[in-house]
Write an enzyme that holds these catalytic residues in place. Structure first.
Site, PDB file in Angstrom:
ATOM      1  CE  LYS A 183      -1.874   2.498   2.949  1.00  0.00           C
ATOM      2  NZ  LYS A 183      -1.858   3.816   2.163  1.00  0.00           N
ATOM      3  CD  GLU A 257      13.015   0.738   9.689  1.00  0.00           C
ATOM      4  OE1 GLU A 257      13.443   1.866  10.111  1.00  0.00           O
ATOM      5  OE2 GLU A 257      13.732  -0.216   9.315  1.00  0.00           O
ATOM      6  CB  CYS A 291      12.511   8.933   8.901  1.00  0.00           C
ATOM      7  SG  CYS A 291      13.660   8.060   7.542  1.00  0.00           S
ATOM      8  CD  GLU A 390       9.560  12.578  11.821  1.00  0.00           C
ATOM      9  OE1 GLU A 390       8.223  12.086  12.377  1.00  0.00           O
ATOM     10  OE2 GLU A 390      10.191  11.867  11.342  1.00  0.00           O
TER      11      GLU A 390
HETATM   12  P1  NAD Z   1       1.821   8.334   8.052  1.00  0.00           P
HETATM   13  O1  NAD Z   1       2.070   7.422   8.980  1.00  0.00           O
HETATM   14  O2  NAD Z   1       0.771   9.332   8.172  1.00  0.00           O
HETATM   15  O3  NAD Z   1       1.455   7.319   6.745  1.00  0.00           O
HETATM   16  C1  NAD Z   1       2.266   6.255   6.428  1.00  0.00           C
HETATM   17  C2  NAD Z   1       1.504   5.214   5.524  1.00  0.00           C
HETATM   18  O4  NAD Z   1       0.670   4.579   6.552  1.00  0.00           O
HETATM   19  C3  NAD Z   1       0.844   5.703   4.315  1.00  0.00           C
HETATM   20  O5  NAD Z   1       0.861   4.733   3.353  1.00  0.00           O
HETATM   21  C4  NAD Z   1      -0.710   6.000   5.386  1.00  0.00           C
HETATM   22  O6  NAD Z   1      -1.768   5.881   4.176  1.00  0.00           O
HETATM   23  C5  NAD Z   1      -0.679   4.790   6.052  1.00  0.00           C
HETATM   24  N1  NAD Z   1      -1.598   4.813   7.133  1.00  0.00           N
HETATM   25  C6  NAD Z   1      -2.156   5.745   7.608  1.00  0.00           C
HETATM   26  N2  NAD Z   1      -2.903   5.489   8.800  1.00  0.00           N
HETATM   27  C7  NAD Z   1      -3.054   4.119   8.930  1.00  0.00           C
HETATM   28  C8  NAD Z   1      -3.426   3.306   9.862  1.00  0.00           C
HETATM   29  N3  NAD Z   1      -4.219   3.690  10.966  1.00  0.00           N
HETATM   30  N4  NAD Z   1      -3.529   1.864   9.748  1.00  0.00           N
HETATM   31  C9  NAD Z   1      -2.521   1.684   8.659  1.00  0.00           C
HETATM   32  N5  NAD Z   1      -1.962   2.454   7.717  1.00  0.00           N
HETATM   33  C10 NAD Z   1      -2.166   3.631   8.136  1.00  0.00           C
HETATM   34  O7  NAD Z   1       3.389   9.051   7.598  1.00  0.00           O
HETATM   35  P2  NAD Z   1       3.508  10.092   6.217  1.00  0.00           P
HETATM   36  O8  NAD Z   1       2.979  11.102   6.626  1.00  0.00           O
HETATM   37  O9  NAD Z   1       2.993   9.090   4.940  1.00  0.00           O
HETATM   38  O10 NAD Z   1       5.391   9.916   6.204  1.00  0.00           O
HETATM   39  C11 NAD Z   1       5.945  10.752   6.998  1.00  0.00           C
HETATM   40  C12 NAD Z   1       6.352   9.799   8.508  1.00  0.00           C
HETATM   41  O11 NAD Z   1       7.052   8.701   8.115  1.00  0.00           O
HETATM   42  C13 NAD Z   1       7.392  10.652   9.140  1.00  0.00           C
HETATM   43  O12 NAD Z   1       6.929  10.504  10.432  1.00  0.00           O
HETATM   44  C14 NAD Z   1       8.540  10.058   8.939  1.00  0.00           C
HETATM   45  O13 NAD Z   1       9.780  10.370   9.883  1.00  0.00           O
HETATM   46  C15 NAD Z   1       8.277   8.447   8.676  1.00  0.00           C
HETATM   47  N6  NAD Z   1       9.498   7.930   7.948  1.00  0.00           N
HETATM   48  C16 NAD Z   1      10.066   7.069   8.685  1.00  0.00           C
HETATM   49  C17 NAD Z   1      11.236   6.382   7.823  1.00  0.00           C
HETATM   50  C18 NAD Z   1      12.073   5.242   8.448  1.00  0.00           C
HETATM   51  O14 NAD Z   1      12.712   4.499   7.888  1.00  0.00           O
HETATM   52  N7  NAD Z   1      12.128   5.317   9.788  1.00  0.00           N
HETATM   53  C19 NAD Z   1      11.406   6.606   6.637  1.00  0.00           C
HETATM   54  C20 NAD Z   1      10.640   7.504   5.858  1.00  0.00           C
HETATM   55  C21 NAD Z   1       9.576   8.054   6.483  1.00  0.00           C
END
Ligand code: NAD
Length: 491
Positions: A183, A257, A291, A390
């Site tokens: 997804k 992650e 991140c 963050e």
């Molecule tokens: P997000 O957590 O809002 O969404 C991530 C994914 O989860 C999306 O595909 C979203 O549609 C899905 N999602 C949202 N709610 C959900 C739920 N309740 N159940 C299952 N899936 C759900 O994050 P974002 O805004 O897309 O990305 C930014 C975040 O990602 C930042 O916090 C960043 O630090 C983190 N990130 C971490 C890493 C790492 O490797 N540690 C790498 C890249 C980004």
């Protein structure tokens, strides 16, 4: 309306289940935007709950099918190499799509696309090197370990490095012998849809790779499906916690992650101008939407003022502009909504009495699009949100420290623990500090590109930055159970 790009490339706009593109009902008007203009590029169908279940069912059937389970391991290598080959030959086109969809500069997008191909290649070559152990426990007792694929894996990725993040999960999942439901973020579906077109052209059994489109509701439907044995999630700590809570009753295998608030620690014995140049890019690269962004810059007191000037100058030298113009280093933020969120951090920091040193405004000549000049603050309290939370945008804080012990204490004063940097010419100190930092990765005296170098080393977080490790051989292990077998040789 399909999804069509300026070079004439067209991609599908539907979820991909059991080898077929499928739509749920009428086109649901989920739009694809170019963040550099906020113009609509196309529309796609959001998956219904029935489509999500159908994708999990298809992956479950494919996992049990002899065609996949009992196939020679070289079959999985061929699948991954075929994906890598197509990515390499289509790299320019995929990079353009990724740049339009995310707002990242074309050159950066191309590096990530090639980096993704390397990840598929790495795991194609890793499959036949990932095997168990044997231990003769006594003359009549031989023990051995087997790595069993976990089963159906839900792969959920964010929008900041979409194509690369997919590779980090899909390649090791396939290498381990799992089947998958991917997804992508609802904000960045395009490179995942291009991958669907690649998968349609290669020899991989139907149901091994499925893709469902949509946001939170689709993610919840996927993670709550009891046939999903593994959830590999990259995204915010809040959503990682929600997934952990929502699945607590059935305890699936989890890799998380999550977010970060990573420090760079700069000692007085470094070359200030050069370190400022690299650190500004480590803070504001990908428009701070990383991140691993180094957003807490810890600077030894004796060089604080000099470093501040150098850091401002280095930040001024970062070229902000259209992602498709050669030389652009950072483009826009992902969406108008995200820009409002980042602006909120900026406004609250100013109101709280933090010292605003530079940036935060809209750059001249870039009225359209979600652009923001990277911002720098000092005099930020340890309890303030800019020190603790963050932002996921181009805002960094400079924090003074007196000595090594205080630098370590400030760096570790965070609920996150993903990444960090140390700059010093004292090699013993560099290693002492690196060992003391509570985080998954430390860069010493440099900032190697993760697109080029990431796959070879494990990646993941301490504390609220996550659970488990991706990449390197740890990445395959994350999609397996290790089984111990005791063989009695007496009978
Ligand atoms: P997000 O957590 O809002 O969404 C991530 C994914 O989860 C999306 O595909 C979203 O549609 C899905 N999602 C949202 N709610 C959900 C739920 N309740 N159940 C299952 N899936 C759900 O994050 P974002 O805004 O897309 O990305 C930014 C975040 O990602 C930042 O916090 C960043 O630090 C983190 N990130 C971490 C890493 C790492 O490797 N540690 C790498 C890249 C980004």
């Amino acid at each position: 309306m399909m999804i069509k790009f300026e070079d004439g490339t067209e991609i599908g706009n539907k979820s991909f289940v059991d080898g077929e593109s499928v739509a749920s009902g009428s086109l649901d008007s989920v739009r694809v935007f170019d963040p550099s203009t906020n113009n609509v590029v196309g529309e796609y169908y959001e998956a219904s709950a029935e489509i999500v279940d159908a994708a999990v069912d298809a992956a479950t059937r494919a996992f049990k099918a002899e065609e996949w389970r009992s196939a020679h391991i070289s079959k999985r290598s061929r699948v991954l190499n075929a994906i890598a080959n197509r990515i390499e030959s289509d790299a320019d086109r995929i990079a353009l799509i990724e740049s339009i969809d995310t707002g990242k500069p074309l050159l950066a997008a191309r590096k990530e696309v090639i980096g993704a191909a390397n990840v598929y290649r790495y795991y194609a070559g890793a499959i036949d090197k990932f095997y168990g152990e044997t231990l003769p426990l006594s003359g009549n007792l031989l023990s051995m370990t087997l790595h069993d694929p976990v089963g159906v894996a839900a792969l959920i990725v964010p929008w900041n490095f979409p194509f690369l993040a997919i590779a980090w999960k899909l390649a090791p999942a396939i290498a381990a012998g799992c089947t998958t439901v991917l997804k992508p973020s609802p904000l960045t579906v395009c490179s995942a849809l291009y991958l669907v077109d690649i998968i349609k052209d290669i020899d991989v059994p139907d149901g091994v790779i499925n893709v469902v489109l949509g946001g939170q509701a689709v993610g919840e439907a996927l993670t709550s499906n009891k046939k999903v044995s593994k959830i590999s999630f990259t995204g915010s700590t809040a959503v990682g916690s929600a997934i952990t809570r929502n699945t607590a009753d059935r305890l699936p295998h989890l890799t998380l992650e999550l977010g970060g608030k990573s420090p760079s620690i700069i000692f007085a014995d470094t070359e200030i101008g050069a370190v400022a140049h690299v650190t500004a890019r480590a803070s504001f690269g990908n428009t701070g939407q990383s991140c691993s962004a180094r957003t807490r810059i810890l600077v030894q007191e004796s060089i604080f003022d000099e470093f501040e000037d150098a850091f401002v100058n280095a930040t001024k030298s970062i070229k902000i502009g259209s992602p498709r113009v050669a030389g652009t280093e950072i483009g826009p933020l992902i969406s108008p909504e995200h820009m409002v969120r980042v602006q909120g951090f900026f406004d609250r920091a100013k109101a709280s009495g933090a010292r605003h040193v530079f940036g935060g405004e809209k750059p001249e000549g870039l009225a359209q699009g979600n652009y923001m000049v990277p911002a720098i603050f000092t005099s930020v309290g340890r309890g303030d949100e800019l020190f603790r939370e963050e932002v996921f945008g181009p805002i960094a804080v400079l924090v003074p420290f007196s000595d090594e012990a205080q630098a370590i204490e400030i760096a570790n004063d965070s609920s996150y623990g993903l990444n960090s940097s140390v700059w010093t010419t004292n090699a013993s100190r560099a290693i002492r500090v690196a060992k003391s930092l509570e985080c998954g990765s430390v860069s010493v005296n440099g900032q190697p590109s993760m697109s080029e170098n990431g796959v070879y080393m494990p990646f993941g977080g301490y504390k609220q930055s996550g659970i488990g490790r991706e990449l390197a051989m740890h990445g395959i292990e994350a999609f397996t159970h290790t089984k111990s077998i005791y063989l009695s040789l007496e009978s």
